[in-house]
Design a protein around this motif. Structure first.
Motif, PDB file in Angstrom:
ATOM      1  N   ASP A   1      35.757  46.410  45.701  1.00  0.00           N
ATOM      2  CA  ASP A   1      35.046  45.582  46.677  1.00  0.00           C
ATOM      3  C   ASP A   1      34.334  44.425  45.994  1.00  0.00           C
ATOM      4  OD1 ASP A   1      35.947  47.286  48.584  1.00  0.00           O
ATOM      5  OD2 ASP A   1      34.015  48.253  48.980  1.00  0.00           O
ATOM      6  N   VAL A   2      33.767  44.683  44.819  1.00  0.00           N
ATOM      7  CA  VAL A   2      33.078  43.624  44.081  1.00  0.00           C
ATOM      8  C   VAL A   2      34.085  42.565  43.649  1.00  0.00           C
ATOM      9  CG1 VAL A   2      31.695  43.102  42.046  1.00  0.00           C
ATOM     10  CG2 VAL A   2      31.277  45.202  43.315  1.00  0.00           C
ATOM     11  N   ARG A   3      35.254  43.008  43.201  1.00  0.00           N
ATOM     12  CA  ARG A   3      36.289  42.062  42.786  1.00  0.00           C
ATOM     13  C   ARG A   3      36.772  41.234  43.978  1.00  0.00           C
ATOM     14  NH1 ARG A   3      41.914  41.893  42.361  1.00  0.00           N
ATOM     15  NH2 ARG A   3      42.677  40.726  40.551  1.00  0.00           N
ATOM     16  N   ASP A   4      36.959  41.895  45.124  1.00  0.00           N
ATOM     17  CA  ASP A   4      37.380  41.164  46.328  1.00  0.00           C
ATOM     18  C   ASP A   4      36.333  40.134  46.735  1.00  0.00           C
ATOM     19  OD1 ASP A   4      39.672  42.660  46.376  1.00  0.00           O
ATOM     20  OD2 ASP A   4      38.976  44.051  47.925  1.00  0.00           O
ATOM     21  N   ALA A   5      35.050  40.513  46.635  1.00  0.00           N
ATOM     22  CA  ALA A   5      33.975  39.573  46.963  1.00  0.00           C
ATOM     23  C   ALA A   5      33.995  38.387  46.012  1.00  0.00           C
ATOM     24  CB  ALA A   5      32.620  40.280  46.903  1.00  0.00           C
ATOM     25  N   THR A   6      34.316  38.654  44.739  1.00  0.00           N
ATOM     26  CA  THR A   6      34.387  37.575  43.760  1.00  0.00           C
ATOM     27  C   THR A   6      35.541  36.632  44.072  1.00  0.00           C
ATOM     28  OG1 THR A   6      33.393  38.951  42.074  1.00  0.00           O
ATOM     29  CG2 THR A   6      34.611  37.037  41.307  1.00  0.00           C
ATOM     30  N   LEU A   7      36.701  37.191  44.423  1.00  0.00           N
ATOM     31  CA  LEU A   7      37.845  36.346  44.786  1.00  0.00           C
ATOM     32  C   LEU A   7      37.520  35.491  46.003  1.00  0.00           C
ATOM     33  CD1 LEU A   7      40.756  38.893  44.223  1.00  0.00           C
ATOM     34  CD2 LEU A   7      40.276  36.848  42.870  1.00  0.00           C
ATOM     35  N   THR A   8      36.828  36.086  46.983  1.00  0.00           N
ATOM     36  CA  THR A   8      36.424  35.329  48.176  1.00  0.00           C
ATOM     37  C   THR A   8      35.476  34.202  47.794  1.00  0.00           C
ATOM     38  OG1 THR A   8      36.644  37.306  49.537  1.00  0.00           O
ATOM     39  CG2 THR A   8      35.306  35.511  50.432  1.00  0.00           C
ATOM     40  N   TRP A   9      34.525  34.497  46.904  1.00  0.00           N
ATOM     41  CA  TRP A   9      33.560  33.495  46.451  1.00  0.00           C
ATOM     42  C   TRP A   9      34.271  32.348  45.733  1.00  0.00           C
ATOM     43  CZ3 TRP A   9      32.101  33.200  41.007  1.00  0.00           C
ATOM     44  CH2 TRP A   9      31.101  32.258  40.756  1.00  0.00           C
ATOM     45  N   ILE A  10      35.247  32.687  44.869  1.00  0.00           N
ATOM     46  CA  ILE A  10      35.981  31.645  44.141  1.00  0.00           C
ATOM     47  C   ILE A  10      36.759  30.772  45.122  1.00  0.00           C
ATOM     48  CG2 ILE A  10      37.848  31.222  42.496  1.00  0.00           C
ATOM     49  CD1 ILE A  10      36.919  33.770  41.010  1.00  0.00           C
ATOM     50  N   ARG A  11      37.400  31.394  46.123  1.00  0.00           N
ATOM     51  CA  ARG A  11      38.145  30.611  47.126  1.00  0.00           C
ATOM     52  C   ARG A  11      37.212  29.676  47.894  1.00  0.00           C
ATOM     53  NH1 ARG A  11      41.065  35.661  47.761  1.00  0.00           N
ATOM     54  NH2 ARG A  11      43.194  35.375  46.983  1.00  0.00           N
ATOM     55  N   GLN A  12      35.995  30.149  48.181  1.00  0.00           N
ATOM     56  CA  GLN A  12      35.020  29.293  48.875  1.00  0.00           C
ATOM     57  C   GLN A  12      34.656  28.091  48.019  1.00  0.00           C
ATOM     58  OE1 GLN A  12      31.807  31.987  49.662  1.00  0.00           O
ATOM     59  NE2 GLN A  12      32.715  32.781  51.541  1.00  0.00           N
ATOM     60  N   GLN A  13      34.512  28.305  46.712  1.00  0.00           N
ATOM     61  CA  GLN A  13      34.160  27.205  45.813  1.00  0.00           C
ATOM     62  C   GLN A  13      35.322  26.226  45.637  1.00  0.00           C
ATOM     63  OE1 GLN A  13      30.928  26.883  44.965  1.00  0.00           O
ATOM     64  NE2 GLN A  13      30.868  28.670  46.304  1.00  0.00           N
ATOM     65  N   ILE A  14      36.554  26.738  45.729  1.00  0.00           N
ATOM     66  CA  ILE A  14      37.725  25.854  45.623  1.00  0.00           C
ATOM     67  C   ILE A  14      37.835  24.989  46.868  1.00  0.00           C
ATOM     68  CG2 ILE A  14      40.257  25.799  45.576  1.00  0.00           C
ATOM     69  CD1 ILE A  14      40.162  28.242  43.737  1.00  0.00           C
ATOM     70  N   GLY A  15      37.623  25.600  48.029  1.00  0.00           N
ATOM     71  CA  GLY A  15      37.720  24.845  49.285  1.00  0.00           C
ATOM     72  C   GLY A  15      39.120  24.303  49.503  1.00  0.00           C
ATOM     73  N   ASP A  16      39.219  22.998  49.777  1.00  0.00           N
ATOM     74  CA  ASP A  16      40.528  22.390  50.037  1.00  0.00           C
ATOM     75  C   ASP A  16      41.117  21.738  48.788  1.00  0.00           C
ATOM     76  OD1 ASP A  16      38.737  20.340  49.794  1.00  0.00           O
ATOM     77  OD2 ASP A  16      39.459  19.220  51.534  1.00  0.00           O
ATOM     78  N   ARG A  17      40.502  21.982  47.622  1.00  0.00           N
ATOM     79  CA  ARG A  17      41.032  21.417  46.388  1.00  0.00           C
ATOM     80  C   ARG A  17      42.077  22.348  45.791  1.00  0.00           C
ATOM     81  NH1 ARG A  17      35.321  20.698  43.656  1.00  0.00           N
ATOM     82  NH2 ARG A  17      35.306  22.806  44.480  1.00  0.00           N
ATOM     83  N   GLN A  18      42.708  21.894  44.708  1.00  0.00           N
ATOM     84  CA  GLN A  18      43.759  22.710  44.095  1.00  0.00           C
ATOM     85  C   GLN A  18      43.208  23.730  43.116  1.00  0.00           C
ATOM     86  OE1 GLN A  18      45.882  19.349  42.613  1.00  0.00           O
ATOM     87  NE2 GLN A  18      44.997  19.481  40.567  1.00  0.00           N
ATOM     88  N   GLY A  19      41.947  23.609  42.749  1.00  0.00           N
ATOM     89  CA  GLY A  19      41.348  24.562  41.826  1.00  0.00           C
ATOM     90  C   GLY A  19      39.877  24.280  41.617  1.00  0.00           C
ATOM     91  N   VAL A  20      39.290  25.010  40.668  1.00  0.00           N
ATOM     92  CA  VAL A  20      37.873  24.838  40.362  1.00  0.00           C
ATOM     93  C   VAL A  20      37.678  25.063  38.867  1.00  0.00           C
ATOM     94  CG1 VAL A  20      37.288  27.268  40.824  1.00  0.00           C
ATOM     95  CG2 VAL A  20      35.519  25.507  41.049  1.00  0.00           C
ATOM     96  N   HIS A  21      36.768  24.298  38.280  1.00  0.00           N
ATOM     97  CA  HIS A  21      36.453  24.477  36.868  1.00  0.00           C
ATOM     98  C   HIS A  21      35.495  25.659  36.697  1.00  0.00           C
ATOM     99  CE1 HIS A  21      37.403  19.959  36.101  1.00  0.00           C
ATOM    100  NE2 HIS A  21      38.485  20.712  36.038  1.00  0.00           N
ATOM    101  N   LEU A  22      35.620  26.359  35.589  1.00  0.00           N
ATOM    102  CA  LEU A  22      34.736  27.503  35.330  1.00  0.00           C
ATOM    103  C   LEU A  22      33.284  27.067  35.216  1.00  0.00           C
ATOM    104  CD1 LEU A  22      36.434  30.075  32.959  1.00  0.00           C
ATOM    105  CD2 LEU A  22      36.532  29.846  35.415  1.00  0.00           C
ATOM    106  N   ARG A  23      33.041  25.888  34.637  1.00  0.00           N
ATOM    107  CA  ARG A  23      31.649  25.447  34.495  1.00  0.00           C
ATOM    108  C   ARG A  23      31.007  25.221  35.864  1.00  0.00           C
ATOM    109  NH1 ARG A  23      33.793  20.077  31.964  1.00  0.00           N
ATOM    110  NH2 ARG A  23      34.143  18.824  33.821  1.00  0.00           N
ATOM    111  N   THR A  24      31.825  24.774  36.844  1.00  0.00           N
ATOM    112  CA  THR A  24      31.313  24.591  38.207  1.00  0.00           C
ATOM    113  C   THR A  24      30.985  25.933  38.836  1.00  0.00           C
ATOM    114  OG1 THR A  24      32.699  22.612  38.421  1.00  0.00           O
ATOM    115  CG2 THR A  24      31.820  23.560  40.446  1.00  0.00           C
ATOM    116  N   LEU A  25      31.890  26.911  38.665  1.00  0.00           N
ATOM    117  CA  LEU A  25      31.641  28.257  39.189  1.00  0.00           C
ATOM    118  C   LEU A  25      30.386  28.853  38.570  1.00  0.00           C
ATOM    119  CD1 LEU A  25      35.119  30.052  39.257  1.00  0.00           C
ATOM    120  CD2 LEU A  25      33.674  29.485  41.205  1.00  0.00           C
ATOM    121  N   LEU A  26      30.265  28.740  37.242  1.00  0.00           N
ATOM    122  CA  LEU A  26      29.139  29.334  36.542  1.00  0.00           C
ATOM    123  C   LEU A  26      27.829  28.672  36.965  1.00  0.00           C
ATOM    124  CD1 LEU A  26      28.178  31.363  34.458  1.00  0.00           C
ATOM    125  CD2 LEU A  26      28.617  29.675  32.677  1.00  0.00           C
TER     126      LEU A  26
END
Length: 198
Positions: free
Chosen positions: A109-134
């Motif tokens: 469940d924690v991993r799924d929540a993390t994947l959901t969080w990463i997708r939210q940070q990506i939004g409509d872009r093609q990806g996200v930088h780790l420094r932005t996530l952190l």
């Protein structure tokens, strides 16, 4: 705590959060001026133009306040109202990424929540930088004091794919996560061996 302590604390917390949010938005707007199709000094002309526009805007605001000093009262009231809103205690915390403090939550469940969080940070872009996530996670009190390399290892232990080079529109190329890679990572989560010992 005194009767005024709670409102003052809320205003102080809101002011800090608002300043950080505005600073991040301005920095991102300036960074989006960088041209990836050019090299050398020409690639950053857009950034300099945006910085110049910010400087001119601040100068004009200063001239306006000098001409109409009572405008400061209105600006202070608007800022205080925004502080009060920003300092409101969150009713619901954002989905917690992979922290050991998610007591009682199954690891999947924690991993799924993390994947959901990463997708939210990506939004409509093609990806996200780790420094932005952190940076986003640390703004919400998670992964404090962690560096990008350690954060990357943390994600990879959970089977979340990280690329050495990920382009993000307006922010260049660096280590990050591609949106299409997340679809393949929906498989059962690998259990990290080192973190279960506690």
């Amino acid at each position: 705590m005194s009767r005024l302590g709670h409102p003052a604390g809320r205003l102080a917390a809101g002011s800090g959060a608002l300043a950080r949010h505005l600073g991040a938005r301005v920095a991102a707007w300036v960074a989006r001026g960088r041209r990836t199709d050019l090299t050398g000094w020409r690639s950053v002309l857009g950034c300099w133009a945006r910085l110049a526009a910010l400087g001119i805007g601040l100068y004009l605001l200063w001239r306006l306040v000098r001409a109409i000093p009572n405008l400061l009262w209105l600006m202070s009231a608007v800022w205080a109202a925004a502080d009060w809103r920003a300092g409101r205690p969150a009713v619901e915390e954002p989905a917690q990424p992979l922290t050991e403090g998610a007591a009682g939550a199954p690891r999947g469940d924690v991993r799924d929540a993390t994947l959901t969080w990463i997708r939210q940070q990506i939004g409509d872009r093609q990806g996200v930088h780790l420094r932005t996530l952190l940076r986003h996670a640390q703004a919400h009190g998670m992964f404090e004091g962690m560096e990008v390399t350690e954060f990357r290892s943390h994600l990879e232990r959970w089977g979340i794919p990280v690329r050495d080079q990920q382009r993000v529109r307006g922010m260049g190329v660096t280590v990050g996560i591609r949106a299409t890679d997340l679809d393949a990572s929906v498989s059962p989560s690998p259990e990290p061996v080192a973190e279960e010992a506690a």
